[in-house]
Design a protein around this motif. Structure first.
Motif, PDB file in Angstrom:
ATOM      1  N   PHE A   1       0.785  -1.383  -0.049  1.00  0.00           N
ATOM      2  CA  PHE A   1       0.025  -0.118   0.157  1.00  0.00           C
ATOM      3  C   PHE A   1       0.896   1.146   0.048  1.00  0.00           C
ATOM      4  CE2 PHE A   1      -3.917   2.435   1.924  1.00  0.00           C
ATOM      5  CZ  PHE A   1      -4.609   2.106   0.647  1.00  0.00           C
ATOM      6  N   ARG A   2       2.143   1.094   0.568  1.00  0.00           N
ATOM      7  CA  ARG A   2       2.769   2.445   0.938  1.00  0.00           C
ATOM      8  C   ARG A   2       3.456   2.633  -0.472  1.00  0.00           C
ATOM      9  NH1 ARG A   2       7.477   1.595   5.120  1.00  0.00           N
ATOM     10  NH2 ARG A   2       8.059   0.268   3.672  1.00  0.00           N
ATOM     11  N   SER A   3       4.157   1.639  -1.165  1.00  0.00           N
ATOM     12  CA  SER A   3       4.722   1.978  -2.506  1.00  0.00           C
ATOM     13  C   SER A   3       3.767   2.344  -3.616  1.00  0.00           C
ATOM     14  CB  SER A   3       5.521   0.578  -2.987  1.00  0.00           C
ATOM     15  OG  SER A   3       4.521  -0.453  -3.137  1.00  0.00           O
ATOM     16  N   THR A   4       2.387   1.816  -3.448  1.00  0.00           N
ATOM     17  CA  THR A   4       1.430   2.451  -4.144  1.00  0.00           C
ATOM     18  C   THR A   4       1.244   3.918  -4.280  1.00  0.00           C
ATOM     19  OG1 THR A   4       0.245   0.260  -4.009  1.00  0.00           O
ATOM     20  CG2 THR A   4      -1.130   2.298  -5.117  1.00  0.00           C
ATOM     21  N   TYR A   5       1.056   4.315  -3.187  1.00  0.00           N
ATOM     22  CA  TYR A   5       0.972   5.725  -2.901  1.00  0.00           C
ATOM     23  C   TYR A   5       2.157   6.457  -3.314  1.00  0.00           C
ATOM     24  CZ  TYR A   5      -3.825   5.816  -1.589  1.00  0.00           C
ATOM     25  OH  TYR A   5      -5.399   5.856  -1.379  1.00  0.00           O
ATOM     26  N   ARG A   6       3.276   5.884  -3.115  1.00  0.00           N
ATOM     27  CA  ARG A   6       4.495   6.588  -3.344  1.00  0.00           C
ATOM     28  C   ARG A   6       4.671   6.640  -5.261  1.00  0.00           C
ATOM     29  NH1 ARG A   6       9.108   4.318   0.834  1.00  0.00           N
ATOM     30  NH2 ARG A   6       8.343   5.650   2.522  1.00  0.00           N
ATOM     31  N   TYR A   7       4.137   5.724  -5.595  1.00  0.00           N
ATOM     32  CA  TYR A   7       4.245   5.640  -7.136  1.00  0.00           C
ATOM     33  C   TYR A   7       3.146   6.606  -7.804  1.00  0.00           C
ATOM     34  CZ  TYR A   7       3.487   3.621 -11.835  1.00  0.00           C
ATOM     35  OH  TYR A   7       3.388   3.348 -13.426  1.00  0.00           O
ATOM     36  N   LEU A   8       2.121   6.893  -6.884  1.00  0.00           N
ATOM     37  CA  LEU A   8       1.031   7.965  -7.400  1.00  0.00           C
ATOM     38  C   LEU A   8       1.498   9.211  -7.662  1.00  0.00           C
ATOM     39  CD1 LEU A   8      -2.133   7.002  -5.168  1.00  0.00           C
ATOM     40  CD2 LEU A   8      -1.647   6.443  -7.515  1.00  0.00           C
ATOM     41  N   ARG A   9       2.649   9.636  -6.855  1.00  0.00           N
ATOM     42  CA  ARG A   9       3.594  10.821  -7.071  1.00  0.00           C
ATOM     43  C   ARG A   9       3.827  10.983  -8.618  1.00  0.00           C
ATOM     44  NH1 ARG A   9       7.063  10.056  -1.629  1.00  0.00           N
ATOM     45  NH2 ARG A   9       5.627  10.771  -0.147  1.00  0.00           N
ATOM     46  N   GLU A  10       3.934  10.073  -9.255  1.00  0.00           N
ATOM     47  CA  GLU A  10       4.582  10.099 -10.718  1.00  0.00           C
ATOM     48  C   GLU A  10       3.259  10.525 -11.621  1.00  0.00           C
ATOM     49  OE1 GLU A  10       6.809   6.983 -12.256  1.00  0.00           O
ATOM     50  OE2 GLU A  10       7.699   6.563 -10.277  1.00  0.00           O
ATOM     51  N   PHE A  11       2.038  10.574 -11.059  1.00  0.00           N
ATOM     52  CA  PHE A  11       0.961  10.734 -11.825  1.00  0.00           C
ATOM     53  C   PHE A  11       0.428  12.344 -11.850  1.00  0.00           C
ATOM     54  CE2 PHE A  11       1.115   6.287 -11.833  1.00  0.00           C
ATOM     55  CZ  PHE A  11       0.306   5.927 -12.669  1.00  0.00           C
ATOM     56  N   ARG A  12       1.261  13.295 -12.408  1.00  0.00           N
ATOM     57  CA  ARG A  12       1.277  14.687 -12.529  1.00  0.00           C
ATOM     58  C   ARG A  12       1.339  15.265 -13.518  1.00  0.00           C
ATOM     59  NH1 ARG A  12       4.783  17.566 -10.024  1.00  0.00           N
ATOM     60  NH2 ARG A  12       3.197  18.990  -9.138  1.00  0.00           N
ATOM     61  N   VAL A  13       0.815  16.367 -13.639  1.00  0.00           N
ATOM     62  CA  VAL A  13       0.814  17.487 -14.952  1.00  0.00           C
ATOM     63  C   VAL A  13       1.125  18.570 -14.133  1.00  0.00           C
ATOM     64  CG1 VAL A  13      -0.144  18.207 -17.179  1.00  0.00           C
ATOM     65  CG2 VAL A  13      -0.951  15.957 -16.120  1.00  0.00           C
ATOM     66  N   ASP A  14       2.543  19.189 -14.514  1.00  0.00           N
ATOM     67  CA  ASP A  14       2.743  20.300 -13.871  1.00  0.00           C
ATOM     68  C   ASP A  14       2.233  21.459 -14.582  1.00  0.00           C
ATOM     69  OD1 ASP A  14       4.609  20.737 -16.063  1.00  0.00           O
ATOM     70  OD2 ASP A  14       6.184  19.674 -14.923  1.00  0.00           O
ATOM     71  N   GLU A  15       2.538  22.691 -14.166  1.00  0.00           N
ATOM     72  CA  GLU A  15       2.077  23.912 -14.455  1.00  0.00           C
ATOM     73  C   GLU A  15       2.483  24.295 -15.832  1.00  0.00           C
ATOM     74  OE1 GLU A  15       0.967  27.467 -11.888  1.00  0.00           O
ATOM     75  OE2 GLU A  15       1.221  26.009 -10.194  1.00  0.00           O
ATOM     76  N   GLY A  16       3.719  23.921 -16.103  1.00  0.00           N
ATOM     77  CA  GLY A  16       4.523  24.035 -17.285  1.00  0.00           C
ATOM     78  C   GLY A  16       3.957  23.175 -18.442  1.00  0.00           C
ATOM     79  N   ALA A  17       3.555  21.929 -18.058  1.00  0.00           N
ATOM     80  CA  ALA A  17       3.047  21.143 -19.192  1.00  0.00           C
ATOM     81  C   ALA A  17       1.352  21.735 -19.364  1.00  0.00           C
ATOM     82  CB  ALA A  17       2.741  19.751 -18.742  1.00  0.00           C
ATOM     83  N   LEU A  18       0.951  22.042 -18.272  1.00  0.00           N
ATOM     84  CA  LEU A  18      -0.786  22.602 -18.741  1.00  0.00           C
ATOM     85  C   LEU A  18      -0.503  23.848 -19.354  1.00  0.00           C
ATOM     86  CD1 LEU A  18      -2.155  22.440 -15.008  1.00  0.00           C
ATOM     87  CD2 LEU A  18      -2.608  21.137 -17.043  1.00  0.00           C
TER      88      LEU A  18
END
Length: 412
Positions: free
Chosen positions: A320-337
């Motif tokens: 469960f811990r590694s799952t939520y750490r992996y979730l950090r990679e699912f991002r779209v930063d403001e530069g990409a937006l």
């Protein structure tokens, strides 16, 4: 009076458990577009205990088989419209049963394929031009549907991707049918980790770089006769809001974007719902799929255990811990937006909480092009996640916006 007036035995009662009650609302909401019957759903719910996933699977699985058999009988007697309607209800009941099953359970695949079978039968019975498509990525076969409306000129296509537990067939019922009514052709597609993909691949995990499948989808869509980039719109539902935003940030050939809702940071989005961050769990408190049967009901009920198991399996993580750490990679930063220049619409419910609303507003102010936001309210019965309680209103807002944006674009 000697007694009260009673006109039937079905009662309007849901579940005390909020998650199971949401799933019931999700099923009831599809009645707007033929995916369920209110009375039948309530009758099934009456026999299901609170937060009892096994009872839910049995009830909806049995109902789906009964509904499909009824559809087949009507089709054999030449009643095409009745058969279409019953096949569509059966399709959605199989999806409801599929939801609470472990993705590595053979019954999950069986119900998923049955949902697909009933959907294709509904399309045939209704004379709807629906063609199964396939995409390939990382050795996976990714299913999709291309649906054309009657008399379509082929110059307007809405591509829709759902999220964590939505399916192609549910997407058609909840949003696609409304789009067809308004003259849009459809491309319903999936990526790694999604429910439909698990039906055809022994294991499949969500990936943050969803723009790779998005590129293939756009390539194939724009190869259709009569379709140009300005006629191609993209819609993301639930977790699909992240997928669609990620695609649009890397794909300039999208003519318009609808995100319901726009997810730009999945980790923050998910932790907001549970009120803590499992990425910080200690070794003693962390757990994996094999530990779940040993966690007592007083700590985690059966429904929550199954949801936690599927979360770990779908993201391909050992704990469960590694799952939520992996979730950090699912991002779209403001530069990409800021690279998203097409017209955009953000849809969100006021009842979803502060984080989804925050991300929606960040999205609206960060994209480069025209950006509108619509917040649905409790008064409308649409304040919940993806407006499951009022799909007709959600469709009206989304599709009318799309028509108006395209009309405006045509005059400038």
């Amino acid at each position: 009076m000697a007694g009260s007036l009673e006109r039937g035995r079905t009662r309007v009662r849901g579940f005390a458990d909020p998650e199971m009650d949401f799933q019931l609302m999700r099923q009831l909401g599809t009645a707007r577009y033929g995916g369920a019957a209110v009375g039948e759903c309530l009758a099934l719910a009456a026999g299901i205990g609170d937060a009892d996933p096994d009872a839910w699977v049995r009830a909806f699985g049995q109902a789906a088989a009964r509904q499909e058999a009824d559809a087949e009988a009507r089709a054999s007697r030449g009643h095409g419209i009745s058969a279409r309607d019953q096949y569509l209800v059966a399709c959605n009941s199989y999806r409801a049963a599929e939801y609470y099953l472990r993705v590595d359970d053979s019954l999950h695949r069986e119900h998923g394929l049955a949902s697909r079978r009933a959907f294709l039968a509904a399309m045939r019975s209704g004379g709807i031009a629906c063609e199964p498509w396939w995409f390939e990525l990382d050795g996976l076969r990714l299913p999709a549907y291309h649906v054309r409306g009657p008399g379509s000129a082929g110059d307007r296509l809405l591509a829709i991707v759902s999220g964590f537990d939505g399916t192609l067939e549910e997407t058609y019922i909840a949003y696609g049918a409304a789009a067809l009514e308004r003259g849009h052709d459809l491309l319903l597609f999936t990526g790694p980790g999604q429910m439909d993909t698990w039906r055809f691949n022994a294991a499949s995990h969500f990936v943050p770089d969803f723009e790779r499948i998005g590129r293939a989808v756009v390539d194939r869509a724009l190869a259709l006769p009569g379709l140009r980039a300005e006629g191609l719109a993209l819609m993301g539902i639930s977790f699909g809001g992240y997928f669609a935003v990620r695609i649009a940030a890397h794909e300039p050939r999208i003519g318009a974007l609808i995100a319901n809702s726009p997810i730009v940071d999945l980790h923050a989005y998910m932790t907001s719902f549970i009120g803590l961050d499992p990425a910080g769990l200690s070794d003693a408190d962390d757990f994996g799929p094999d530990d779940l049967p040993h966690i007592p009901d007083t700590v985690m009920n059966a429904q929550t255990r199954e949801m936690a198991r599927n979360l770990m399996l779908r993201f391909g993580q050992a704990s469960f811990r590694s799952t939520y750490r992996y979730l950090r990679e699912f991002r779209v930063d403001e530069g990409a937006l800021a690279r998203i220049a097409c017209p955009c619409l953000a849809l969100v419910g006021e009842g979803e909480g502060g984080e989804p609303l925050r991300q929606s507003r960040l999205f609206v102010r960060s994209v480069a092009g025209l950006a509108d936001e619509h917040v649905f309210t409790a008064e409308e019965g649409a304040d919940g996640h993806c407006q499951t309680g009022n799909l007709g209103l959600s469709a009206a807002v989304a599709m009318d916006w799309l028509d108006e944006v395209r009309g405006h674009a045509a005059t400038i």
